[in-house]
Design a protein around this motif. Sequence first.
Motif: not given
Length: 67
Positions: A46-47, A61-63
């Motif tokens: 995530l970082l 964008y993250l899912v």
Amino acid sequence: MCVFDGGTISDAEFRSIRLDPEEHDRCLALEWEGWVTEADARRAQLLGSLQRARLMGRTEYLVNGSR
């Protein structure tokens, strides 16, 4: 882990941070590389996304924590 990436704060501002001991056990101020080594594998990913978005000036964008 909660990461604040909202600019620079002074030493006095950092020292004035008060955490609820029921929710947090410490507060750290680190450079990007330090956060990656501090984080578990999922948070490190995530970082990485956060850093790419910041450097490129675009949205990442993250899912479910994945790109």
